[in-house]
Scaffold this motif. Structure first.
Motif, PDB file in Angstrom:
ATOM      1  N   ARG A 243       0.837  -1.209   0.000  1.00 26.99           N
ATOM      2  CA  ARG A 243       0.000   0.000   0.000  1.00 26.99           C
ATOM      3  C   ARG A 243       0.870   1.257   0.000  1.00 26.99           C
ATOM      4  NH1 ARG A 243      -4.585  -2.183   3.513  1.00 26.99           N
ATOM      5  NH2 ARG A 243      -6.199  -2.363   1.952  1.00 26.99           N
ATOM      6  N   LEU A 244       1.900   1.228   0.817  1.00 28.55           N
ATOM      7  CA  LEU A 244       2.818   2.361   0.887  1.00 28.55           C
ATOM      8  C   LEU A 244       3.519   2.564  -0.459  1.00 28.55           C
ATOM      9  CD1 LEU A 244       4.188   4.590   2.527  1.00 28.55           C
ATOM     10  CD2 LEU A 244       5.833   2.877   3.323  1.00 28.55           C
ATOM     11  N   MET A 245       3.968   1.476  -1.054  1.00 29.03           N
ATOM     12  CA  MET A 245       4.616   1.566  -2.371  1.00 29.03           C
ATOM     13  C   MET A 245       3.655   2.131  -3.410  1.00 29.03           C
ATOM     14  SD  MET A 245       6.731  -2.052  -2.372  1.00 29.03           S
ATOM     15  CE  MET A 245       6.848  -2.099  -4.150  1.00 29.03           C
ATOM     16  N   ASN A 246       2.404   1.724  -3.364  1.00 28.84           N
ATOM     17  CA  ASN A 246       1.420   2.213  -4.325  1.00 28.84           C
ATOM     18  C   ASN A 246       1.208   3.714  -4.145  1.00 28.84           C
ATOM     19  OD1 ASN A 246      -0.373   1.756  -6.500  1.00 28.84           O
ATOM     20  ND2 ASN A 246      -2.109   1.660  -5.105  1.00 28.84           N
ATOM     21  N   THR A 247       1.138   4.163  -2.908  1.00 27.39           N
ATOM     22  CA  THR A 247       0.968   5.586  -2.627  1.00 27.39           C
ATOM     23  C   THR A 247       2.187   6.376  -3.095  1.00 27.39           C
ATOM     24  OG1 THR A 247      -0.427   5.113  -0.731  1.00 27.39           O
ATOM     25  CG2 THR A 247       0.596   7.280  -0.795  1.00 27.39           C
ATOM     26  N   MET A 248       3.374   5.867  -2.790  1.00 25.46           N
ATOM     27  CA  MET A 248       4.599   6.559  -3.188  1.00 25.46           C
ATOM     28  C   MET A 248       4.758   6.592  -4.705  1.00 25.46           C
ATOM     29  SD  MET A 248       7.183   5.166  -0.219  1.00 25.46           S
ATOM     30  CE  MET A 248       8.631   5.707  -1.100  1.00 25.46           C
ATOM     31  N   ASN A 249       4.300   5.551  -5.360  1.00 25.46           N
ATOM     32  CA  ASN A 249       4.451   5.476  -6.809  1.00 25.46           C
ATOM     33  C   ASN A 249       3.629   6.539  -7.531  1.00 25.46           C
ATOM     34  OD1 ASN A 249       5.657   4.200  -9.092  1.00 25.46           O
ATOM     35  ND2 ASN A 249       3.679   3.258  -9.527  1.00 25.46           N
ATOM     36  N   LYS A 250       2.586   7.017  -6.890  1.00 26.55           N
ATOM     37  CA  LYS A 250       1.766   8.060  -7.510  1.00 26.55           C
ATOM     38  C   LYS A 250       2.574   9.327  -7.752  1.00 26.55           C
ATOM     39  CE  LYS A 250      -2.526   6.325  -5.599  1.00 26.55           C
ATOM     40  NZ  LYS A 250      -3.620   6.543  -4.673  1.00 26.55           N
ATOM     41  N   ASN A 251       3.650   9.533  -6.964  1.00 25.47           N
ATOM     42  CA  ASN A 251       4.490  10.711  -7.105  1.00 25.47           C
ATOM     43  C   ASN A 251       5.670  10.495  -8.048  1.00 25.47           C
ATOM     44  OD1 ASN A 251       2.912  12.105  -5.228  1.00 25.47           O
ATOM     45  ND2 ASN A 251       4.074  11.253  -3.525  1.00 25.47           N
ATOM     46  N   ALA A 252       5.865   9.276  -8.520  1.00 27.17           N
ATOM     47  CA  ALA A 252       6.952   8.979  -9.455  1.00 27.17           C
ATOM     48  C   ALA A 252       6.568   9.472 -10.842  1.00 27.17           C
ATOM     49  CB  ALA A 252       7.228   7.487  -9.472  1.00 27.17           C
ATOM     50  N   SER A 253       7.562   9.571 -11.705  1.00 24.58           N
ATOM     51  CA  SER A 253       7.285  10.092 -13.043  1.00 24.58           C
ATOM     52  C   SER A 253       7.637   9.088 -14.130  1.00 24.58           C
ATOM     53  CB  SER A 253       8.065  11.389 -13.266  1.00 24.58           C
ATOM     54  OG  SER A 253       9.453  11.128 -13.172  1.00 24.58           O
ATOM     55  N   GLY A 254       6.993   9.248 -15.264  1.00 24.85           N
ATOM     56  CA  GLY A 254       7.293   8.542 -16.506  1.00 24.85           C
ATOM     57  C   GLY A 254       7.575   7.067 -16.409  1.00 24.85           C
ATOM     58  N   SER A 255       8.700   6.668 -17.015  1.00 24.15           N
ATOM     59  CA  SER A 255       9.036   5.248 -17.103  1.00 24.15           C
ATOM     60  C   SER A 255       9.332   4.653 -15.734  1.00 24.15           C
ATOM     61  CB  SER A 255      10.222   5.032 -18.040  1.00 24.15           C
ATOM     62  OG  SER A 255      11.378   5.651 -17.512  1.00 24.15           O
ATOM     63  N   ASP A 256       9.844   5.468 -14.805  1.00 25.32           N
ATOM     64  CA  ASP A 256      10.097   4.990 -13.456  1.00 25.32           C
ATOM     65  C   ASP A 256       8.788   4.553 -12.802  1.00 25.32           C
ATOM     66  OD1 ASP A 256      11.768   4.419 -11.258  1.00 25.32           O
ATOM     67  OD2 ASP A 256      11.250   6.345 -10.329  1.00 25.32           O
ATOM     68  N   ARG A 257       7.750   5.324 -13.021  1.00 22.69           N
ATOM     69  CA  ARG A 257       6.435   4.991 -12.467  1.00 22.69           C
ATOM     70  C   ARG A 257       5.912   3.691 -13.060  1.00 22.69           C
ATOM     71  NH1 ARG A 257       0.692   6.240 -13.116  1.00 22.69           N
ATOM     72  NH2 ARG A 257      -0.174   6.590 -11.058  1.00 22.69           N
TER      73      ARG A 257
END
Length: 91
Positions: free
Chosen positions: A46-60
């Motif tokens: 859940r934490l990873m999913n929340t943090m991933n929302k702030n990642a960009s482009g291919s990293d996301r």
């Protein structure tokens, strides 16, 4: 016509389904089932999913694919531990 969920929302829904299964079928897991570990993994996903929302482009996208894979693996592990003759779970 229903609107398709974005991948992050779909993962969030899968995580909710896993949490519900852990609660609903708690008394049907084997005595040695690693329920605490599953709950910890669920929390981390859940934490990873929340943090991933702030990642960009291919990293996301890369993180999302990894998250989807880990979510499926957790779900599969939990479902395998239940007696398939006693329980029917829909995800």
């Amino acid at each position: 016509m229903p609107v398709a969920l974005d991948p992050a929302a779909k993962v969030a829904k899968q995580l909710y389904t896993i949490e519900t299964a852990l609660e609903q079928y708690a008394n049907q897991f084997p005595v040695d089932a690693p329920i605490g570990q599953w709950k910890n993994t669920l929390k981390n996903l859940r934490l990873m999913n929340t943090m991933n929302k702030n990642a960009s482009g291919s990293d996301r996208k890369t993180r999302l694919k990894k998250l989807q894979s880990q979510t499926k693996a957790l779900s599969d592990e939990i479902m395998r531990s239940l007696d398939p003759y006693d329980t029917q779970i829909e995800s």
